[in-house]
Design an enzyme around this catalytic site. Sequence first.
Site, short mmCIF file in Angstrom:
data_model
loop_
_atom_site.label_atom_id
_atom_site.label_comp_id
_atom_site.label_asym_id
_atom_site.label_seq_id
_atom_site.Cartn_x
_atom_site.Cartn_y
_atom_site.Cartn_z
CB CYS A 20 41.64 38.81 36.22
SG CYS A 20 42.28 37.27 36.86
CG HIS A 77 31.63 31.45 37.42
ND1 HIS A 77 31.24 31.17 39.13
CD2 HIS A 77 32.74 31.80 36.88
CE1 HIS A 77 33.07 30.93 39.07
NE2 HIS A 77 34.06 31.88 37.86
NE ARG A 133 40.44 30.18 35.68
CZ ARG A 133 39.31 31.15 35.87
NH1 ARG A 133 39.48 32.38 37.12
NH2 ARG A 133 38.70 30.79 35.89
NE ARG A 138 32.59 33.67 42.35
CZ ARG A 138 33.22 33.54 41.58
NH1 ARG A 138 34.77 33.24 41.83
NH2 ARG A 138 33.28 34.56 40.18
CG ASN A 194 35.20 37.97 40.90
OD1 ASN A 194 34.97 39.15 41.43
ND2 ASN A 194 35.81 37.54 39.17
CG ASP A 195 36.83 32.19 43.39
OD1 ASP A 195 35.66 31.67 44.55
OD2 ASP A 195 37.24 31.98 42.35
CD GLU A 203 41.20 31.37 42.12
OE1 GLU A 203 40.07 32.54 42.18
OE2 GLU A 203 41.76 30.77 41.61
NE ARG A 231 35.66 33.51 35.07
CZ ARG A 231 35.80 35.66 35.13
NH1 ARG A 231 35.66 35.72 33.90
NH2 ARG A 231 35.90 36.29 36.26
C1 PEP Z 1 38.11 35.21 40.23
O1 PEP Z 1 37.68 34.55 41.45
O2 PEP Z 1 38.35 36.61 40.83
C2 PEP Z 1 38.59 35.10 39.22
C3 PEP Z 1 38.19 35.92 38.21
O3 PEP Z 1 37.88 33.42 38.54
P1 PEP Z 1 37.02 33.46 38.40
O4 PEP Z 1 35.59 33.96 38.10
O5 PEP Z 1 36.16 32.67 37.29
O6 PEP Z 1 36.46 32.87 40.06
MG MG Z 2 37.69 32.64 41.09
#
Ligand code: PEP
Ligand code: MG
Length: 557
Positions: A501, A188, A331, A464, A453-454, A430, A295
């Site tokens: 996203c 993040h 979200r 991650r 990402n998740d 995710e 977010r």
């Molecule tokens: C993701 O997981 O890809 C996402 C967009 O949410 P975050 O990166 O805030 O977990």
């Molecule tokens: Mg996520």
Amino acid sequence: MITLRGKSVFGGIARGTLVFYRRDEVRISKLKVNDYSREWKRYCKAKEHAIEELEQLRIQAADEVGEDDAQIFYIHGLILEDSQYENLIADHILRQKCNAEYAVAVAGRTMAKLMRDSDSEYIRERQSDVKDVSDRLLRHLQNRANTEFKLDGISIVCADDLMPSETVMLDKSKVAAFCTRGGSTNSHTAILARTMNIPALIGMGDSLIDEYEGRYAIVDGYSGVIYIEPDDMTVRLMQQKEEEEGRKRELLLRLRGRKNVTRDGREFQVYANIGSLSDLRSAIDNDAGGIGLFRSEFMYLQRDDFPDEEELFYNYRRVIEEMKGKRVVIRTLDIGADKNVDYFELDKETNPALGIRAIRLCLKRQDIFRTQLRALLRASAYGDLAILIPMIIDVDEVYRVKNILNRVKDELIDKGIPIGENVELGVMIETPASVMLSDLLAKEVDFFSIGTNDLEQYTLAIDRQNPHYESIVPPNHLAVLRMIKVVCDNAHAHGKKVCICGEMGADLSMTEIFLDMHVDSLSVAPPQILPLRKMIRSLNLSDRRQIHQNIQKTLHY
Ligand code: PEP
Ligand code: MG
């Protein structure tokens, strides 16, 4: 000159002094004390020292910045003497027999909340002063030096790694760049750096040593290099590079106001990912088609107590109004895992990324969730709002969310409070579970947003945040790409739309295949919008056979 290398997660040339981030690891626990008069004496002594310190600071500030600005220290002294504040502390020490640290921490939080609820703007603005005063008292109680992390000038902030809550707390006007020994592109902090337009290098390892503190450096975020005490030639080269990149950026800016349309005429939306109101300007300047991912949890990280409904409503409404009718996807709270704050008092978990986070937490702590939903629904009356639920693994979770949402809606309607007519509800895809259930989920919700990402983290079984992430996980893993295709097919079979996203959405080498798979929109950090627009405008998708071949080749079907 010393040259160090890292992995760039956001480009740009930045200059500044190297400053190493230090953590003030203080935890305040509640203790029951027998000798409460001793605790009271400890508090009185801490207060005495704090008052002396404030007076010295006032005199020093009057010299440096003038009497008017120095008044803030006088005001802090008044807060320390305030009877309501002191009564709260006394109540906890003398009546409830708690330790002085806990009493001060709770009194600070309670006062800040009272001030936040005040009708007077002046009083509302003073809440951060109460926090300052309480922190000062705590420092004296714990005999700590003033270790608060403050940046004096334009700085390149260096650290092992930074937590999202630490990153959002930094004074961004003074952060020229981030350099971390660990970190990964999907962490993040990397995401925040991109969103805030700040060059950042990660994975610098042990080459980044504390002895460099205070030295002048230039970060080349395009090539992932930092030059410490650069020689004249490097300074000139960096200057040239900056000018060149500036010219490229100028060209990109000409794309503002143009459509995201392929050469064969297919229109495609590109939205912005934001974490706070302060990212809105950049979303608008980069001509975002709307907000694809707000977010919302970042608003909870920048503070030490829960935001109330009014504050949330104000922020959501501002985003919706500033986007002037464009779609805004907010979200719901995705707190937990690496995004943690003390006041949530979450249970300690061995592996919080696999624990009570996001929607799991909201379904457990429904008071917090309802407050957020009320604020969201009230804000929905001011534009085009969609609500997005993170970390879904089961259709039953969606039923439960809908149930709560409908009840909150009914309560607002009963009270005559206006809400938007068509507030869409979507879920984040995710987790592998949500991919496998995407045919069922598509029947229950209005849209999907794929959080790559998740999805990468949970599919490929790697944290991650892990500094070895990049060396273990090949970019754009086939398993994840195939999942995206499955999700698109399932969503489209039920007439629902899919956005990506996660960070993968901004990877220009993937744009064509995403379009081939009929992803409906992408949502990326604001500075990545125009490069994507340029890429989309260069593509021609008219040859169906070619598309079919692309998909077969990329997804190995
Ligand atoms: C993701 O997981 O890809 C996402 C967009 O949410 P975050 O990166 O805030 O977990
Ligand atoms: Mg996520």
